[in-house]
Write a protein that holds these residues in place. Structure first.
Motif, PDB file in Angstrom:
ATOM      1  N   GLU A 186       0.817  -1.214   0.000  1.00  0.00           N
ATOM      2  CA  GLU A 186       0.000   0.000   0.000  1.00  0.00           C
ATOM      3  C   GLU A 186       0.847   1.260   0.000  1.00  0.00           C
ATOM      4  OE1 GLU A 186      -3.152   0.036   2.884  1.00  0.00           O
ATOM      5  OE2 GLU A 186      -3.433  -2.128   2.735  1.00  0.00           O
ATOM      6  N   GLU A 187       2.026   1.223   0.613  1.00  0.00           N
ATOM      7  CA  GLU A 187       2.875   2.419   0.668  1.00  0.00           C
ATOM      8  C   GLU A 187       3.319   2.862  -0.719  1.00  0.00           C
ATOM      9  OE1 GLU A 187       7.053   1.620   2.068  1.00  0.00           O
ATOM     10  OE2 GLU A 187       6.194  -0.370   2.491  1.00  0.00           O
ATOM     11  N   TYR A 188       3.238   1.966  -1.695  1.00  0.00           N
ATOM     12  CA  TYR A 188       3.593   2.322  -3.074  1.00  0.00           C
ATOM     13  C   TYR A 188       2.363   2.456  -3.964  1.00  0.00           C
ATOM     14  CZ  TYR A 188       8.330   1.093  -1.636  1.00  0.00           C
ATOM     15  OH  TYR A 188       9.543   1.038  -0.989  1.00  0.00           O
ATOM     16  N   GLY A 189       1.203   2.537  -3.364  1.00  0.00           N
ATOM     17  CA  GLY A 189      -0.024   2.738  -4.123  1.00  0.00           C
ATOM     18  C   GLY A 189      -0.738   1.477  -4.541  1.00  0.00           C
ATOM     19  N   GLY A 190      -0.290   0.331  -4.044  1.00  0.00           N
ATOM     20  CA  GLY A 190      -0.919  -0.928  -4.416  1.00  0.00           C
ATOM     21  C   GLY A 190      -1.963  -1.384  -3.409  1.00  0.00           C
ATOM     22  N   LEU A 191      -2.479  -2.586  -3.618  1.00  0.00           N
ATOM     23  CA  LEU A 191      -3.493  -3.147  -2.719  1.00  0.00           C
ATOM     24  C   LEU A 191      -2.870  -3.934  -1.579  1.00  0.00           C
ATOM     25  CD1 LEU A 191      -6.110  -4.456  -5.333  1.00  0.00           C
ATOM     26  CD2 LEU A 191      -6.058  -2.253  -4.141  1.00  0.00           C
ATOM     27  N   GLY A 192      -1.622  -4.348  -1.731  1.00  0.00           N
ATOM     28  CA  GLY A 192      -0.948  -5.079  -0.660  1.00  0.00           C
ATOM     29  C   GLY A 192      -1.523  -6.451  -0.394  1.00  0.00           C
ATOM     30  N   LEU A 193      -2.036  -7.126  -1.419  1.00  0.00           N
ATOM     31  CA  LEU A 193      -2.637  -8.447  -1.241  1.00  0.00           C
ATOM     32  C   LEU A 193      -1.602  -9.539  -1.512  1.00  0.00           C
ATOM     33  CD1 LEU A 193      -6.086  -7.784  -2.959  1.00  0.00           C
ATOM     34  CD2 LEU A 193      -5.515  -7.666  -0.519  1.00  0.00           C
ATOM     35  N   GLY A 194      -2.006 -10.782  -1.281  1.00  0.00           N
ATOM     36  CA  GLY A 194      -1.081 -11.898  -1.420  1.00  0.00           C
ATOM     37  C   GLY A 194      -1.238 -12.628  -2.740  1.00  0.00           C
ATOM     38  N   LEU A 195      -0.437 -13.675  -2.911  1.00  0.00           N
ATOM     39  CA  LEU A 195      -0.470 -14.425  -4.158  1.00  0.00           C
ATOM     40  C   LEU A 195      -1.782 -15.180  -4.328  1.00  0.00           C
ATOM     41  CD1 LEU A 195       1.528 -14.872  -6.540  1.00  0.00           C
ATOM     42  CD2 LEU A 195       1.871 -17.170  -5.622  1.00  0.00           C
ATOM     43  N   LEU A 196      -2.443 -15.546  -3.236  1.00  0.00           N
ATOM     44  CA  LEU A 196      -3.732 -16.218  -3.375  1.00  0.00           C
ATOM     45  C   LEU A 196      -4.734 -15.302  -4.065  1.00  0.00           C
ATOM     46  CD1 LEU A 196      -5.721 -18.483  -2.963  1.00  0.00           C
ATOM     47  CD2 LEU A 196      -6.023 -17.743  -0.581  1.00  0.00           C
ATOM     48  N   ASP A 197      -4.730 -14.030  -3.711  1.00  0.00           N
ATOM     49  CA  ASP A 197      -5.629 -13.079  -4.379  1.00  0.00           C
ATOM     50  C   ASP A 197      -5.262 -12.951  -5.854  1.00  0.00           C
ATOM     51  OD1 ASP A 197      -7.072 -11.868  -1.877  1.00  0.00           O
ATOM     52  OD2 ASP A 197      -4.937 -11.813  -1.402  1.00  0.00           O
ATOM     53  N   ALA A 198      -3.955 -12.913  -6.149  1.00  0.00           N
ATOM     54  CA  ALA A 198      -3.514 -12.848  -7.548  1.00  0.00           C
ATOM     55  C   ALA A 198      -3.920 -14.106  -8.302  1.00  0.00           C
ATOM     56  CB  ALA A 198      -2.006 -12.648  -7.608  1.00  0.00           C
ATOM     57  N   ALA A 199      -3.866 -15.264  -7.644  1.00  0.00           N
ATOM     58  CA  ALA A 199      -4.260 -16.511  -8.290  1.00  0.00           C
ATOM     59  C   ALA A 199      -5.761 -16.531  -8.594  1.00  0.00           C
ATOM     60  CB  ALA A 199      -3.889 -17.706  -7.408  1.00  0.00           C
ATOM     61  N   LEU A 200      -6.558 -15.985  -7.702  1.00  0.00           N
ATOM     62  CA  LEU A 200      -7.997 -15.906  -7.961  1.00  0.00           C
ATOM     63  C   LEU A 200      -8.274 -14.990  -9.141  1.00  0.00           C
ATOM     64  CD1 LEU A 200      -9.279 -15.638  -4.271  1.00  0.00           C
ATOM     65  CD2 LEU A 200      -9.369 -17.637  -5.767  1.00  0.00           C
ATOM     66  N   ALA A 201      -7.495 -13.909  -9.257  1.00  0.00           N
ATOM     67  CA  ALA A 201      -7.623 -13.036 -10.422  1.00  0.00           C
ATOM     68  C   ALA A 201      -7.202 -13.769 -11.685  1.00  0.00           C
ATOM     69  CB  ALA A 201      -6.785 -11.777 -10.222  1.00  0.00           C
ATOM     70  N   ALA A 202      -6.103 -14.519 -11.618  1.00  0.00           N
ATOM     71  CA  ALA A 202      -5.638 -15.279 -12.772  1.00  0.00           C
ATOM     72  C   ALA A 202      -6.683 -16.302 -13.211  1.00  0.00           C
ATOM     73  CB  ALA A 202      -4.322 -15.983 -12.444  1.00  0.00           C
ATOM     74  N   GLU A 203      -7.371 -16.895 -12.258  1.00  0.00           N
ATOM     75  CA  GLU A 203      -8.431 -17.857 -12.587  1.00  0.00           C
ATOM     76  C   GLU A 203      -9.532 -17.176 -13.396  1.00  0.00           C
ATOM     77  OE1 GLU A 203     -11.501 -20.757 -10.113  1.00  0.00           O
ATOM     78  OE2 GLU A 203      -9.702 -20.002  -9.108  1.00  0.00           O
ATOM     79  N   ALA A 204      -9.914 -15.960 -12.980  1.00  0.00           N
ATOM     80  CA  ALA A 204     -10.937 -15.219 -13.715  1.00  0.00           C
ATOM     81  C   ALA A 204     -10.441 -14.801 -15.091  1.00  0.00           C
ATOM     82  CB  ALA A 204     -11.367 -13.993 -12.908  1.00  0.00           C
ATOM     83  N   LEU A 205      -9.176 -14.417 -15.193  1.00  0.00           N
ATOM     84  CA  LEU A 205      -8.605 -14.018 -16.476  1.00  0.00           C
ATOM     85  C   LEU A 205      -8.529 -15.211 -17.431  1.00  0.00           C
ATOM     86  CD1 LEU A 205      -5.779 -11.751 -15.056  1.00  0.00           C
ATOM     87  CD2 LEU A 205      -7.670 -10.960 -16.477  1.00  0.00           C
ATOM     88  N   GLY A 206      -8.178 -16.386 -16.908  1.00  0.00           N
ATOM     89  CA  GLY A 206      -8.154 -17.580 -17.739  1.00  0.00           C
ATOM     90  C   GLY A 206      -9.543 -17.953 -18.223  1.00  0.00           C
ATOM     91  N   ALA A 207     -10.529 -17.774 -17.356  1.00  0.00           N
ATOM     92  CA  ALA A 207     -11.910 -18.079 -17.734  1.00  0.00           C
ATOM     93  C   ALA A 207     -12.382 -17.176 -18.871  1.00  0.00           C
ATOM     94  CB  ALA A 207     -12.824 -17.943 -16.530  1.00  0.00           C
ATOM     95  N   ALA A 208     -11.884 -15.944 -18.888  1.00  0.00           N
ATOM     96  CA  ALA A 208     -12.282 -14.993 -19.921  1.00  0.00           C
ATOM     97  C   ALA A 208     -11.322 -14.991 -21.108  1.00  0.00           C
ATOM     98  CB  ALA A 208     -12.349 -13.588 -19.324  1.00  0.00           C
ATOM     99  N   VAL A 209     -10.265 -15.817 -21.064  1.00  0.00           N
ATOM    100  CA  VAL A 209      -9.147 -15.758 -22.024  1.00  0.00           C
ATOM    101  C   VAL A 209      -8.805 -14.306 -22.339  1.00  0.00           C
ATOM    102  CG1 VAL A 209      -9.304 -18.042 -23.058  1.00  0.00           C
ATOM    103  CG2 VAL A 209     -10.751 -16.241 -23.962  1.00  0.00           C
ATOM    104  N   ALA A 210      -8.704 -13.511 -21.281  1.00  0.00           N
ATOM    105  CA  ALA A 210      -8.530 -12.068 -21.434  1.00  0.00           C
ATOM    106  C   ALA A 210      -7.162 -11.740 -22.021  1.00  0.00           C
ATOM    107  CB  ALA A 210      -8.691 -11.380 -20.081  1.00  0.00           C
ATOM    108  N   PRO A 211      -7.118 -10.868 -23.023  1.00  0.00           N
ATOM    109  CA  PRO A 211      -5.832 -10.418 -23.549  1.00  0.00           C
ATOM    110  C   PRO A 211      -5.249  -9.335 -22.654  1.00  0.00           C
ATOM    111  CG  PRO A 211      -7.609  -9.361 -24.745  1.00  0.00           C
ATOM    112  CD  PRO A 211      -8.250 -10.325 -23.774  1.00  0.00           C
ATOM    113  N   GLY A 212      -3.981  -9.044 -22.879  1.00  0.00           N
ATOM    114  CA  GLY A 212      -3.351  -7.965 -22.126  1.00  0.00           C
ATOM    115  C   GLY A 212      -2.465  -8.476 -21.017  1.00  0.00           C
ATOM    116  N   PRO A 213      -1.631  -7.604 -20.465  1.00  0.00           N
ATOM    117  CA  PRO A 213      -0.630  -7.987 -19.461  1.00  0.00           C
ATOM    118  C   PRO A 213      -1.251  -8.367 -18.121  1.00  0.00           C
ATOM    119  CG  PRO A 213      -0.108  -5.865 -20.488  1.00  0.00           C
ATOM    120  CD  PRO A 213      -1.514  -6.197 -20.859  1.00  0.00           C
ATOM    121  N   PHE A 214      -0.680  -9.381 -17.485  1.00  0.00           N
ATOM    122  CA  PHE A 214      -0.994  -9.685 -16.086  1.00  0.00           C
ATOM    123  C   PHE A 214       0.128 -10.461 -15.421  1.00  0.00           C
ATOM    124  CE2 PHE A 214      -2.741 -12.386 -12.680  1.00  0.00           C
ATOM    125  CZ  PHE A 214      -3.107 -11.376 -11.797  1.00  0.00           C
ATOM    126  N   LEU A 215       0.437 -11.647 -15.935  1.00  0.00           N
ATOM    127  CA  LEU A 215       1.381 -12.535 -15.268  1.00  0.00           C
ATOM    128  C   LEU A 215       2.693 -11.836 -14.944  1.00  0.00           C
ATOM    129  CD1 LEU A 215       2.349 -15.383 -14.350  1.00  0.00           C
ATOM    130  CD2 LEU A 215       3.018 -15.783 -16.726  1.00  0.00           C
TER     131      LEU A 215
END
Length: 361
Positions: free
Chosen positions: A59-88
């Motif tokens: 958060e001190e750098y403007g982020g959400l300060g969440l963990g890899l589990l939260d990122a993995a849940l986001a990746a799951e949603a991105l895979g479900a949508a075959v979303a283009p664009g940067p993430f990994l």
């Protein structure tokens, strides 16, 4: 004791899925895949507005300060949508590299820009994680890099790169640095562009913080690729089931045939254990570091195998329609295929898992 994700995490994932349905539906994915000049800027802007660009940034750098589990849940949603664009690379691996190994000055300069979506970071670690090929590999000497990196995430649009050299060191390279050239690499998955980056005595800043940073990036990458496959595979099952309920043959819907029922049931039974495996691997990254490498390896290898089975079987349930562009099933099929090989195929990953357990030298 609750072994599931929290209500807030589930709400985040569902909200992201709705956002992706609005900004990255199948027609948007088709346009992206069919136009090499399309950088997916609108999708990336939506991800930045959602907060994904800062998901693992403190958060001190403007982020959400969440963990890899939260990122993995986001990746799951991105895979479900075959979303283009940067993430990994841009939203997870690069910020993790700066967090773990960057200096305070490097963190202060780049993390706020990444969190705000102002900067896209490419990550070049494939040679050290998955093994070098085609003469690839980068050497460092005197503050400069020389060599070639393949399978670089978001190489064509990156404003900076995190690069691993042959000795396992990490370096930060600005996208406009002298001696840096980049070109596209064509893979089966057109929704996630990869590139080749060549360094010719290119100035680089070493990341000298955590000696285990490269291994951590590997573990995080494996876990997120497994999560992406999890999301894509679930959609392929759902599409197969929906199609089996509608397609009629011999005067009845094909879902009433026992053989088709068995195919759908087998897919669901194979995928469901992967969910807990992937979630635990992501949890272990932050909260059980002694288990992180082994669980990440298991998640990547096993989900890759299950994903391939589901991609093939779901296509078979669709019959001839499964290979047409009309349904677009091939986008999920190819996404799963690239996830299987990116940062190491299951054979290589299992070999590392055996080494961690002392089963092989």
């Amino acid at each position: 004791m609750d072994f599931s994700i929290t209500p807030d995490q589930r709400l985040m994932q569902e909200s992201l899925a709705r956002t992706l349905a609005d900004v990255s539906g199948l027609e948007r994915v088709r346009r992206f895949a069919g136009d090499p000049a399309d950088k997916g800027a609108d999708v990336y802007a939506a991800l930045a507005d959602f907060g994904l660009t800062g998901i693992v940034i403190p958060e001190e750098y403007g982020g959400l300060g969440l963990g890899l589990l939260d990122a993995a849940l986001a990746a799951e949603a991105l895979g479900a949508a075959v979303a283009p664009g940067p993430f990994l690379g841009a939203c997870v691996l690069a910020p993790l590299a700066l967090r773990l190994a960057g200096s305070k000055a490097q963190q202060g300069e780049w993390l706020p820009k990444i969190a705000a979506g102002q900067v896209v970071a490419g990550v070049a670690i494939a040679e050290q994680v998955a093994g070098a090929r085609d003469g690839a590999g980068v050497t460092a000497s005197g503050g400069k890099l020389t060599g070639k990196a393949l399978f670089v995430t978001d190489a064509l649009i990156a404003d900076l790169f995190i690069v691993a050299d042959q000795a396992g060191g990490l370096h930060l390279v600005r996208g406009d640095a002298a001696g840096l050239t980049r070109s596209a690499m064509i893979s089966i998955d057109l929704t996630r562009p990869l590139g080749e980056v060549v360094f010719a005595a290119t100035p680089a800043e070493p990341l000298e913080g955590d000696a285990g940073a490269l291994a951590a990036l590997r573990d995080a990458g494996w876990t997120l690729l497994a999560a992406d496959t999890l999301g894509a595979a679930q959609v392929m099952i759902d599409k197969a089931v929906d199609y089996a309920k509608e397609r009629r043959q011999f005067g009845r819907v094909i879902g009433s045939f026992q053989a088709v029922k068995h195919l759908c049931a087998e897919m669901a039974a194979e995928l469901e254990p992967c969910r807990a495996l992937v979630w635990y691997a992501a949890y272990a990254f932050d909260d059980a570091p002694d288990e992180a490498s082994l669980t990440a390896a298991h998640a990547k290898a096993h989900t890759s195998e299950v994903g391939r089975f589901i991609a093939r079987t779901a296509t078979e349930v669709h019959g001839g329609m499964g290979i047409t562009d009309l349904l677009g099933l091939h986008f999920w099929f190819k996404r799963i295929g690239l996830n299987r090989q990116l940062l190491g195929g299951p054979e290589r990953v299992r070999r590392l898992a055996a080494q961690i357990q002392g089963l092989t030298a």
